[in-house]
Design a protein around this motif. Structure first.
Motif, mmCIF file in Angstrom:
data_model
loop_
_atom_site.group_PDB
_atom_site.id
_atom_site.type_symbol
_atom_site.label_atom_id
_atom_site.label_comp_id
_atom_site.label_asym_id
_atom_site.label_seq_id
_atom_site.Cartn_x
_atom_site.Cartn_y
_atom_site.Cartn_z
ATOM 1 N N ILE A 29 0.843 -1.047 0.151
ATOM 2 C CA ILE A 29 0.144 0.048 -0.053
ATOM 3 C C ILE A 29 0.814 1.227 -0.009
ATOM 4 O O ILE A 29 0.707 2.307 -0.804
ATOM 5 C CB ILE A 29 -1.058 -0.019 1.058
ATOM 6 C CG1 ILE A 29 -1.806 -1.128 1.099
ATOM 7 C CG2 ILE A 29 -1.606 1.373 1.302
ATOM 8 C CD1 ILE A 29 -2.818 -1.412 2.381
ATOM 9 N N SER A 45 2.225 1.675 -3.253
ATOM 10 C CA SER A 45 1.192 2.048 -4.350
ATOM 11 C C SER A 45 0.853 3.742 -4.125
ATOM 12 O O SER A 45 0.833 4.239 -5.258
ATOM 13 C CB SER A 45 0.022 1.171 -4.194
ATOM 14 O OG SER A 45 0.166 -0.201 -4.434
ATOM 15 N N ARG A 53 -6.796 5.854 -9.590
ATOM 16 C CA ARG A 53 -5.783 4.817 -9.000
ATOM 17 C C ARG A 53 -6.225 4.677 -7.574
ATOM 18 O O ARG A 53 -5.815 3.310 -7.076
ATOM 19 C CB ARG A 53 -4.259 5.523 -9.102
ATOM 20 C CG ARG A 53 -3.832 5.772 -10.748
ATOM 21 C CD ARG A 53 -3.955 4.729 -11.176
ATOM 22 N NE ARG A 53 -2.955 4.546 -12.674
ATOM 23 C CZ ARG A 53 -4.041 4.884 -13.856
ATOM 24 N NH1 ARG A 53 -5.273 4.642 -13.690
ATOM 25 N NH2 ARG A 53 -3.363 5.079 -15.090
ATOM 26 N N LEU A 54 -6.563 5.651 -6.760
ATOM 27 C CA LEU A 54 -6.539 5.422 -5.346
ATOM 28 C C LEU A 54 -7.765 4.250 -5.263
ATOM 29 O O LEU A 54 -8.098 3.567 -4.248
ATOM 30 C CB LEU A 54 -6.789 6.416 -4.493
ATOM 31 C CG LEU A 54 -6.945 6.478 -2.938
ATOM 32 C CD1 LEU A 54 -5.689 5.694 -2.584
ATOM 33 C CD2 LEU A 54 -6.876 8.019 -2.341
ATOM 34 N N THR A 110 -8.829 2.164 -7.264
ATOM 35 C CA THR A 110 -8.384 0.809 -7.599
ATOM 36 C C THR A 110 -7.627 0.136 -6.140
ATOM 37 O O THR A 110 -7.928 -1.206 -6.002
ATOM 38 C CB THR A 110 -7.423 0.689 -8.738
ATOM 39 O OG1 THR A 110 -8.017 1.117 -9.812
ATOM 40 C CG2 THR A 110 -6.879 -0.480 -9.204
ATOM 41 N N LEU A 111 -6.799 0.783 -5.631
ATOM 42 C CA LEU A 111 -6.152 0.311 -4.535
ATOM 43 C C LEU A 111 -7.201 0.053 -3.272
ATOM 44 O O LEU A 111 -6.943 -1.069 -2.829
ATOM 45 C CB LEU A 111 -5.246 1.319 -4.100
ATOM 46 C CG LEU A 111 -4.290 1.067 -2.706
ATOM 47 C CD1 LEU A 111 -3.315 -0.042 -3.213
ATOM 48 C CD2 LEU A 111 -3.493 2.277 -2.266
ATOM 49 N N LYS A 157 -8.808 -3.252 -4.284
ATOM 50 C CA LYS A 157 -7.883 -4.326 -4.150
ATOM 51 C C LYS A 157 -7.626 -4.944 -2.731
ATOM 52 O O LYS A 157 -7.824 -6.117 -2.363
ATOM 53 C CB LYS A 157 -6.386 -4.089 -4.742
ATOM 54 C CG LYS A 157 -5.539 -4.945 -4.474
ATOM 55 C CD LYS A 157 -4.176 -4.780 -5.233
ATOM 56 C CE LYS A 157 -3.101 -5.851 -5.230
ATOM 57 N NZ LYS A 157 -1.813 -5.470 -5.868
ATOM 58 N N CYS A 195 -7.134 -0.182 3.998
ATOM 59 C CA CYS A 195 -6.475 1.014 3.533
ATOM 60 C C CYS A 195 -6.537 2.129 4.483
ATOM 61 O O CYS A 195 -5.373 2.648 4.588
ATOM 62 C CB CYS A 195 -7.234 1.430 2.136
ATOM 63 S SG CYS A 195 -6.737 0.327 0.887
#
Length: 589
Positions: A19, A22, A204-205, A207-208, A211, A217
């Motif tokens: 994380i 990322s 992008r965040l 997607t994190l 995941k 997170c």
């Protein structure tokens, strides 16, 4: 706003590292997007911008550090958005703010674009960028008047305003900004580039989050901040306890030209706690030398990061590892509407003072002062198009020497991390020509380790223009450290080769240039570190051969005797030993 809970799932050590990496990759990608889509040379060439991710409470969870000051500016700007729009923030929103008082922008040209990220109907984070705008109005091109008396002289001031709702723009906001800029296409293009980088960050965040899940997170955001704070405190705890003081001076405030501005810091260190007290600094200034507390906090963070771990992951946890005190109505905590737009020389003085004080605590990381920072700004109408232009350049100089090596030459220093625009770009986009771009011999302070050299840039102006400069260390040089000598001061001259040449102060606004006028900027050199008589004579000889030091300065400052030869100067070791012995004996007496 997302509520914290003890029952939130926690990531494993491996997941936490993934994380973290990322998040770093996301802000780096945001930054790359911003630089590649920038309309102005300030963004795409000088890269005067930063990107960050913040949590729902406006704490930085990741920042790509181009400009370290923004670690203090991002939370302050985002907190202002939360104050203004709490309960009325939705997916697809975007906000603008550049108000140094209501938010945390260093000055009004630094505009923040902030977008919220929602996940599972909860506000989880913000994606943000802060980028300098070439012109947002005001009395002079570039909006950075060195003679401003209040923020109303510094261009358009935007409190937190909604820029988009449901991903659709509010055209009125753009029309207001365009009406207050001499270069509206560039300013709006840069803002839209910032918005694009924020939307990229959102994707992008998201997607994190998909995941690893929201709980892991959010827990990782908190843990990364805690790791940074603990890392800082663990190193600080190893330093010796005590009270350490230092001060530096800014040349002037742009209005009272004969009055240096005092910056004083008292560092109190006990255990893992460290406190920076700036209450003995000067009162707020009439001219635009003032800076706001978020920048003071960021300057302290920058200095500590440099001393503790330059590679530490940047989060607001770093800000929790120390405390700062400033005095209301002082140059570091001015009352509205005191001017702030030429703030950078003051921040450099703050950083230099902090390093001078902490050099007593961590002598192996001590260093001499650097060149500070400066910008030159020209505005007018292009010779071919007739449209308005603003040429805004950031120019470095010499870095201070350190305890183990020479200072870098021709570079930006401290918290200023923007690039010098290439000659080809300047000449192709603006009605100027570069007549000289070179390092200045003998400008670095002498020492066991030499200060970095300053830069000479000489321009031919091709059309009528209005010229402004915001610089520093033209009067008060970069100080050396541990018996090192100060660097050479800077200078700015108009038509320097003619009989009627004119020298401008280090802060000056709106000087009228005619077609054919020449102006020459010489930037300061960095201070030296250690006694110059202890510098390796072979290093002095190498500096002379490289053109960094003159033969005369080798003897005068370093006690090194060189003799001319068919292949250039060579070292006379015996004469050098005699001269240095005599100098040392005279100094002891």
């Amino acid at each position: 706003m997302l509520q914290r809970s003890a029952s939130l799932g926690r990531p494993t050590a491996i997941e936490l590292e993934v994380i973290r990496a990322s998040l770093g990759g996301i802000v780096q990608e945001m930054q790359n997007s911003l630089f590649r889509t920038g309309f102005s040379t300030i963004i795409r060439e000088s890269q005067d911008a930063s990107c960050a991710l913040l949590d729902a409470n406006a704490a930085v969870i990741a920042q790509h550090v181009v400009l370290p000051l923004h670690i203090g500016a991002f939370p302050a700007c985002t907190q202002a958005v939360l104050r203004a729009f709490s309960g009325d923030i939705a997916p697809g929103d975007a906000f603008l703010i550049n108000d140094p008082y209501e938010g945390g922008s260093p000055h009004a040209p630094d505009m923040a674009v902030i977008t919220p990220l929602f996940f599972d109907d909860a506000l989880v984070a913000f994606c943000a960028s802060i980028a300098h705008k070439g012109d947002i109005g005001g009395p002079v091109p570039g909006s950075c008047s060195g003679q401003a008396r209040e923020v109303f002289n510094e261009g358009l001031q935007l409190p937190p305003v909604r820029y988009q709702r449901n991903y659709l723009p509010f055209g009125d906001v753009e029309r207001i900004i365009a009406a207050n800029s001499r270069t509206p296409e560039l300013v709006l293009g840069d803002i839209r580039g910032q918005l694009g980088s924020a939307r990229l960050g959102e994707r992008r965040l998201a997607t994190l989050l998909e995941k690893f899940g929201l709980a892991k997170c959010v827990a990782a955001f908190d843990e990364l901040g805690g790791i940074a704070e603990r890392r800082m405190r663990a190193i600080i705890k190893t330093w010796k306890d005590g009270v350490f003081e230092a001060e530096r001076y800014v040349d002037d405030d742009g209005v009272e030209l004969s009055k240096p501005v005092r910056i004083h810091v008292r560092v109190e260190k006990a255990g893992d706690a460290i406190r920076f007290d700036f209450t003995a600094s000067a009162d707020q200034t009439r001219g635009p030398a003032n800076i706001r507390p978020p920048l003071v906090q960021a300057a302290c963070a920058y200095a500590l990061i440099s001393l503790v771990d330059p590679n530490i992951f940047i989060t607001s946890g770093i800000l929790r590892s120390f405390t700062v005190e400033t005095r209301p109505s002082s140059v570091l905590n001015p009352r509205y509407p005191a001017p702030v737009n030429t703030y950078n020389p003051t921040v450099h003085a703050v950083v230099d003072a902090i390093f001078a004080a902490l050099g007593q605590v961590v002598p192996e990381r001590s260093r001499a002062d650097g060149c500070g920072s400066r910008s030159i700004i020209l505005g007018g109408r292009g010779t071919n198009t007739g449209s308005s232009y603003v040429q805004y350049e950031i120019v470095g100089g010499g870095a201070g020497a350190r305890s183990t090596r020479d200072g870098a030459s021709g570079t930006t220093v401290n918290q200023s991390n923007a690039k010098i625009a290439p000659v080809e770009i300047i000449e192709s986009e603006f009605p100027t020509r570069l007549l000289a771009f070179e390092l200045i011999r003998d400008s670095g302070g002498a020492g066991k380790f030499r200060g970095g050299l300053g830069i000479r840039r000489k321009y031919l102006n091709l059309t009528e223009a209005r010229f402004s400069i915001r610089s520093t260390k033209h009067v008060i040089p970069a100080e050396g450290y541990a018996d090192g000598l100060p660097g050479r001061t800077g200078d700015i001259r108009i038509n320097p080769d003619g009989d009627g040449w004119k020298r401008l102060p280090s802060r000056y606004a709106d000087y009228p240039l005619k077609a054919g006028d020449v102006f020459e900027l010489e930037t300061p050199g960095g201070g030296g570190y250690g006694d110059p008589l202890t510098r390796d004579p072979v290093s002095v000889l190498a500096d002379v051969r490289e053109g960094y030091v003159s033969v005369e300065a080798a003897g005068r400052d370093y006690g090194v005797v060189l003799v001319a030869g068919p292949k250039g100067p060579s070292l006379d070791e015996e004469a050098t030993q005699r001269l240095r012995a005599a100098r040392s004996k005279a100094g002891a007496a």
